[in-house]
Design an enzyme around this catalytic site. Structure first.
Site, PDB file in Angstrom:
ATOM      1  N   CYS A   7       0.826  -1.222   0.000  1.00 46.83           N
ATOM      2  CA  CYS A   7       0.000   0.000   0.000  1.00 46.83           C
ATOM      3  C   CYS A   7       0.855   1.265   0.000  1.00 46.83           C
ATOM      4  O   CYS A   7       0.314   2.360  -0.124  1.00 46.83           O
ATOM      5  CB  CYS A   7      -0.883   0.064   1.246  1.00 46.83           C
ATOM      6  SG  CYS A   7      -1.904  -1.366   1.544  1.00 46.83           S
ATOM      7  N   GLU A  53     -27.056  11.733   8.304  1.00 43.53           N
ATOM      8  CA  GLU A  53     -26.440  12.524   9.369  1.00 43.53           C
ATOM      9  C   GLU A  53     -24.933  12.307   9.469  1.00 43.53           C
ATOM     10  O   GLU A  53     -24.174  13.244   9.714  1.00 43.53           O
ATOM     11  CB  GLU A  53     -27.116  12.169  10.706  1.00 43.53           C
ATOM     12  CG  GLU A  53     -26.528  12.834  11.938  1.00 43.53           C
ATOM     13  CD  GLU A  53     -26.807  14.334  12.006  1.00 43.53           C
ATOM     14  OE1 GLU A  53     -27.626  14.832  11.202  1.00 43.53           O
ATOM     15  OE2 GLU A  53     -26.187  15.003  12.863  1.00 43.53           O
TER      16      GLU A  53
HETATM   17 ZN   LIG Z   1      -5.882  -3.644  -0.031  1.00 45.50          ZN
END
Ligand SMILES: [Zn+2]
Length: 229
Positions: free
Chosen positions: A91, A137
């Site tokens: 990532c 909300e």
């Molecule tokens: Zn992922």
């Protein structure tokens, strides 16, 4: 004397905080099966959970410290984990997008089933699309949004390797400057914030909204109450 603000976290405390958040997010189904991850920027650099580990069992010594001044190209490791078998998260380029393009203070990557199903509602074949929400909300938990605003969140197509999402995520972030999230079809969501508290608040608010949209659809209720502007 008043206690320090909850977001005032020292660099020394960040690795333990990442472990705590990962244990919490594991209970929500956001980082199960070694997926997902958390990264926080400190004064020294960028702290990041490693790749492919049991996120609920991580310890502070497993967290990478990366050079926050070099956000393009390969990562520069300032302090590796004590375990030499660990690797930097796939990532990492996606987390860097949020640091580089938005000046984020923290990024959360969730493999929540609600993010996946909500993306599927608006992108049936996994194609690039846009999720819409209105009159809920919990939209107030998102930067710059009120509950009656039309919320538009980009959805990008998934890729075989997580790191290959980087360019399409960057394009989506540039096209949607008003939101701090990018959904990945068939995969999950990236959410960031100015600090870890805002990133967590927004990630929780998004997950609530994604679940509301999915459950409304299951019940046959309208999922976008008003026509798109
Ligand atoms: Zn992922």
């Amino acid at each position: 004397m008043l206690p320090p603000p909850v977001s005032a976290t020292t660099d020394e405390a960040i690795p333990a905080l990442i472990c705590e958040l990962c244990r919490l997010f594991y209970t929500l189904g956001w980082v199960s099966g070694t997926g997902g991850g958390v990264s926080i920027r400190g004064r020294e650099g960028i702290f990041m959970a490693p790749s492919g580990v049991q996120k609920e069992r991580m310890r502070p010594e497993h967290i990478y410290l990366l050079d926050g001044d070099h956000l393009l190209g390969e990562a520069r490791v300032l302090r590796p984990p004590t375990d030499p078998n660990l690797r930097i998260s796939e990532c990492r380029p996606l987390f860097y997008n949020a640091y580089r393009l938005r000046g984020a203070g923290a990024v959360i990557h969730s493999h929540s089933i609600w993010a996946l199903l909500a993306a599927r509602l608006f992108s049936p074949r996994g194609e690039p699309a846009e999720l819409r929400s209105q009159d809920l909300e919990m939209q107030k938990g998102l930067r710059g949004h009120g509950c009656f605003d039309l919320l538009r969140v980009p959805i990008i197509a998934n890729t075989a390797r997580e790191s290959e999402l980087s360019d399409s995520m960057e394009a989506a972030m540039r096209a949607y400057p008003d939101v701090d999230a990018v959904l990945v079809a068939g995969h999950g969501v990236y959410v960031w914030g100015a600090d870890w508290v805002q990133a967590k608040t927004q990630a929780e608010s998004y997950d609530y909204l994604f679940r509301a949209l999915v459950e409304a659809h299951r019940l046959g209720l309208p999922i976008t109450p008003r026509p798109a502007a």
